[in-house]
Every structure is written in structure tokens, then in C-alpha cells.
Design an enzyme around this catalytic site. Structure first.
Site, PDB file in Angstrom:
ATOM      1  N   ARG A  92      16.957  60.797  60.286  1.00  0.00           N
ATOM      2  CA  ARG A  92      16.294  59.505  60.442  1.00  0.00           C
ATOM      3  C   ARG A  92      15.631  59.334  61.810  1.00  0.00           C
ATOM      4  O   ARG A  92      14.751  58.505  61.971  1.00  0.00           O
ATOM      5  CB  ARG A  92      17.266  58.363  60.156  1.00  0.00           C
ATOM      6  CG  ARG A  92      18.434  58.268  61.084  1.00  0.00           C
ATOM      7  CD  ARG A  92      19.271  57.069  60.737  1.00  0.00           C
ATOM      8  NE  ARG A  92      18.477  55.859  60.621  1.00  0.00           N
ATOM      9  CZ  ARG A  92      18.010  55.163  61.639  1.00  0.00           C
ATOM     10  NH1 ARG A  92      18.229  55.571  62.868  1.00  0.00           N
ATOM     11  NH2 ARG A  92      17.319  54.070  61.444  1.00  0.00           N
ATOM     12  N   CYS A 116      22.264  60.411  58.054  1.00  0.00           N
ATOM     13  CA  CYS A 116      23.650  60.274  57.592  1.00  0.00           C
ATOM     14  C   CYS A 116      23.765  59.179  56.538  1.00  0.00           C
ATOM     15  O   CYS A 116      22.957  58.259  56.493  1.00  0.00           O
ATOM     16  CB  CYS A 116      24.573  59.896  58.759  1.00  0.00           C
ATOM     17  SG  CYS A 116      24.967  61.236  59.858  1.00  0.00           S
ATOM     18  N   ASP A 124      13.111  47.681  60.241  1.00  0.00           N
ATOM     19  CA  ASP A 124      12.252  46.490  60.331  1.00  0.00           C
ATOM     20  C   ASP A 124      12.014  46.050  61.775  1.00  0.00           C
ATOM     21  O   ASP A 124      10.954  45.506  62.091  1.00  0.00           O
ATOM     22  CB  ASP A 124      12.805  45.335  59.485  1.00  0.00           C
ATOM     23  CG  ASP A 124      14.230  44.950  59.864  1.00  0.00           C
ATOM     24  OD1 ASP A 124      14.898  45.766  60.528  1.00  0.00           O
ATOM     25  OD2 ASP A 124      14.678  43.855  59.487  1.00  0.00           O
TER      26      ASP A 124
END
EC number: 2.5.1.7
Length: 416
Positions: A92, A116, A124
């Protein structure tokens, strides 16, 4: 798929060298997108996440040279302003290319992130901050598509403290037009490390290390040299291992000024800690005492150390309460620890750990990065043999952990 085979019950003694911090290296590598000049980095850890990030940056046209822990980046040939789903789904932190691409090239297309399995961790805050700076952002077919002629400075107050959000907005702001103020900014040492690199590249940033960053945008950034800070989570992981198993270990190339809360809890557990500028010695001769804690943002107790301290608590004298306030799904290691004989119950965001006299080895499965580290600690403290499956999670964030532990007397080996 690789597994770790561990024979428990062996005290640890000797020296371990700490690697560079994963959570500093990843944003710092992305900073290579901010300049056409060369960025020379050292103390870059050998991790799967770092390899994934370098692969992504290469795909974008960044030139990369690697030699051991040294990485040289050159951003003069960046021509592909996209982070595809195949790359982002495994890590990520790929979202960290969004700010640099948008601020230098005026456009970015980044897949929504994976990583994960510990909760949603929405992006956001990144999007809202970039919109406040004038970016046009659409989300379609699972991609964030951002455009801006030149970002404009703005005052941004994030709803929550977000480390990657702070890093993304900081990198976007350094080349924006005018002044940007980031309120409620994350204060983690890894954010500070990134900010120090950006200043070395010519950025103007005030308030480094505080929750209010003031950035005066500049026209361009130049190259720089920078050593990635030591990994405080890796450091705490090894400290917990010695506290759980017993022994006398010195950690070299460590940073002592980022670990106050961990030191306090380890001393409470009975460990003897001494430290110099770049080393920490931990001595443990008795069974640890149970310690309760609550995870929170820096400088509080890090969520990334929660599972490792819980492993120590499993065989500690007494009972403890562990409250997780950062992620909603971060007790996945509990059922695996209980397979080893731990006595842990979960009530909402709290785990109640009743220390047991001994753990007994069994086959277990890693579910995420820090959970896998905690299972290694529990296995080292257990009687008999433990086989840990799915250790690719461990390799994402630990630099050859089994090699470092073997060197201080652990009976641990990687098997197929």
C-alpha cells in the site's frame, strides 16, 4: 513457499546490526521522483517492500543503481505517470508516488492500495489534501486519477493523524506555488527523516518533528545524499525477543532517541537496558513481568510493536491488557499464539493476556508483517519445535531476520 523452523528455549547472546527503516526508506525512494538530479541513498534495507518499490519506480522511468545498502536514483527520464494495480496491491505504500508525480509532472494515475490485511486504512485524507491544493481528482475503475497545472499552497487539517498522508502531502507541497501548512501532521521519526532529506534537496520546511509543518514551495529540487534512519520497529522486535527468551544482546547501528516508550515498557518487564549513541544492550535473566499498554500515534506506543510485546506477555508473570486504537483488525496473531498454549482473550479493541508458565511449539501461520515477527518471538520462547508458514509477510519488512537471530544463538532456519 518458505517457512521458518524454530527450536525454542535457547538464550540469545551476541550482537545484531539494525537495518535501515522500512517506513523511512519507502517514502524516501519516492522522493526520487521529485528531481531530475541524482539522489544517493545509503542504509537502504534489503526487504521485499523495498524491492517492490524499486520495481515500480523503474517502471515509471526512474534510473536506479544498487550496490549493497546503497541506492542511487535518477529521475531525469521519468515518463510513465502511473502505479498499476499489480504493483500497488502487494504494497500500500505505493500510494506515496501520488504526491511527487502530481507536483512535478502535473498528473498521476495510482491504483487504490492493498498491503497487509489489517484494516481499511483509507486514502481519503491524501485525496482531500491534494484537492485543497487545487488538484482535480477522479476515482474510476479502481484508480485515483489526479491532475493539476501547478499545485497551490493551502492550509490542510487532516481529520486523523496519517503517516503516509503526511508524507504524500509534504512531498506535494515542496514544489507547490506558495505556502502550505499541514496541521495535525504525523510526528513519526520516519516522517522527520523524509523531511530532512527534502531539505537537503532544497525544500523549505519549518516545524520538522512537530504536528505543524510549514512548507514554502520552491521551483525545483536538486540531488542530495542521505542515510536512511535505523529501523525502530526492528530494534524493538529484537529487544522483545531477548526479554521473552533471556540473554544478553547488543544492537548496533540503532537509534536510541526514537524508542522511549518501548524502553519504559521493557524496563517495567524486568529487562536491563543500557545505550550509547548508536547501540543498545539488553540483558534479561528472569521471566518477564506482564506489561499493559495502549497503542497510539508517535510518540505513544506504536501499533507496529503491539504484537511483539504481546508475545513477551504470553509467557510473562501476571496478566496484561493490550488496547489497540489504530487499526481495527490487528489481533489476528492471537489465535496463532493460543495454538502455542498462550491464554489470550479478545474483548473488542482489548486483548487480555494471562501469562502462562510455558508455550509449546506447534505449526502456526503468519497473517501480516508484525504478526509474523511476534510468532517468531513466541516460538523462540516455546518448548520444542514451531513451524511458521507464510513468512513472505516477514520478508516484506525484516532484513533476513533468521540470519540475524541465528548469529546470536537462536535455533532457526528457513525451510521450503
Amino acid at each position: 513457499m518458505d517457512k521458518l523452523l524454530i527450536q525454542g528455549g535457547h538464550r540469545l547472546s551476541g550482537e545484531i546490526a539494525i537495518s535501515g527503516a522500512k517506513n523511512a526508506a519507502l517514502p524516501i525512494l519516492c522522493a526520487g521522483l521529485l528531481t531530475a538530479d541524482a539522489l544517493q541513498l545509503s542504509n537502504v534495507p534489503h526487504l521485499q517492500d523495498v524491492a517492490t518499490m524499486l520495481k515500480l519506480l523503474r517502471q515509471m522511468g526512474l534510473q536506479i543503481e544498487q550496490d549493497g545498502d546503497q541506492v542511487t536514483l535518477n529521475g531525469s527520464g521519468v515518463d510513465k505517470l502511473e502505479a498499476p494495480y499489480e504493483m500497488v496491491k502487494t504494497m500500500r505504500a505505493s500510494i506515496l508516488v501520488l504526491g511527487p508525480l502530481l507536483t512535478r509532472f502535473g498528473e498521476a494515475r495510482v491504483s487504490l492500495p492493498g498491503g497487509c490485511a489489517i484494516g481499511t486504512r483509507p486514502v481519503d485524507q491524501h485525496i482531500k489534501g491534494l484537492q485543497a491544493m487545487g488538484a482535480e481528482i477522479t476515482i474510476e475503475a479502481g484508480y485515483i486519477h489526479a491532475k493539476a497545472k501547478r499545485l497551490k499552497g493551502a492550509r490542510i487539517v487532516t481529520d486523523m493523524i496519517t503517516v503516509t498522508g503526511t508524507e504524500n502531502l509534504l512531498m506535494a507541497a515542496v514544489l507547490a506555488d506558495g505556502e502550505t501548512i499541514l496541521e495535525n501532521a504525523a510526528r513519526e521519526p520516519e516522517v522527520t527523516d523524509l523531511a530532512n532529506l527534502l531539505v537537503a534537496m532544497g525544500a523549505q520546511i519549518a516545524g520538522i518533528g512537530t504536528d505543524r509543518l510549514v512548507i514554502q514551495g520552491v521551483e525545483r529540487l536538486h540531488g542530495a545524499s542521505h542515510a536512511v534512519i535505523a529501523d525502530r520497529i526492528e530494534t524493538a522486535t529484537f529487544l522483545c525477543a531477548v526479554a521473552a527468551v533471556g540473554g544478553d544482546v547488543t544492537l548496533r547501528k540503532a537509534r536510541t532517541d526514537t524508542l522511549d516508550v518501548a524502553f519504559d515498557k521493557l524496563r517495567e518487564a524486568g529487562a536491563i537496558l543500557t545505550a550509547g549513541d548508536d547501540w543498545i544492550r539488553v540483558q534479561m535473566s528472569s521471566r518477564p513481568k506482564a506489561v499493559s499498554f495502549r497503542t497510539t500515534e508517535y510518540p505513544g506506543f506504536p501499533t507496529d510493536m503491539q504484537a511483539q510485546f504481546m508475545a513477551m506477555n504470553c509467557i510473562a508473570e501476571g496478566s496484561s491488557q493490550v488496547v489497540e486504537t489504530i487499526f481495527e483488525n490487528r489481533f489476528m496473531h492471537v489465535q496463532e499464539m493460543n495454538r502455542l498454549g498462550a491464554a489470550i482473550t479478545i474483548e473488542g479493541h482489548t486483548a487480555i493476556v494471562n501469562g502462562v508458565d510455558k508455550l509449546v511449539g506447534a505449526p502456526v501461520m503468519a497473517t501480516d508483517l508484525r504478526a509474523s515477527a511476534s510468532l517468531v518471538i513466541a516460538a523462540l520462547a516455546a518448548e520444542g519445535e514451531t513451524l511458521i508458514d507464510r513468512i513472505y509477510h516477514l520478508d516484506r519488512g525484516y532484513d533476513r531476520m533468521e540470519v540475524k537471530l541465528s548469529a546470536v544463538g537462536a535455533h532457526i532456519q528457513r525451510v521450503k
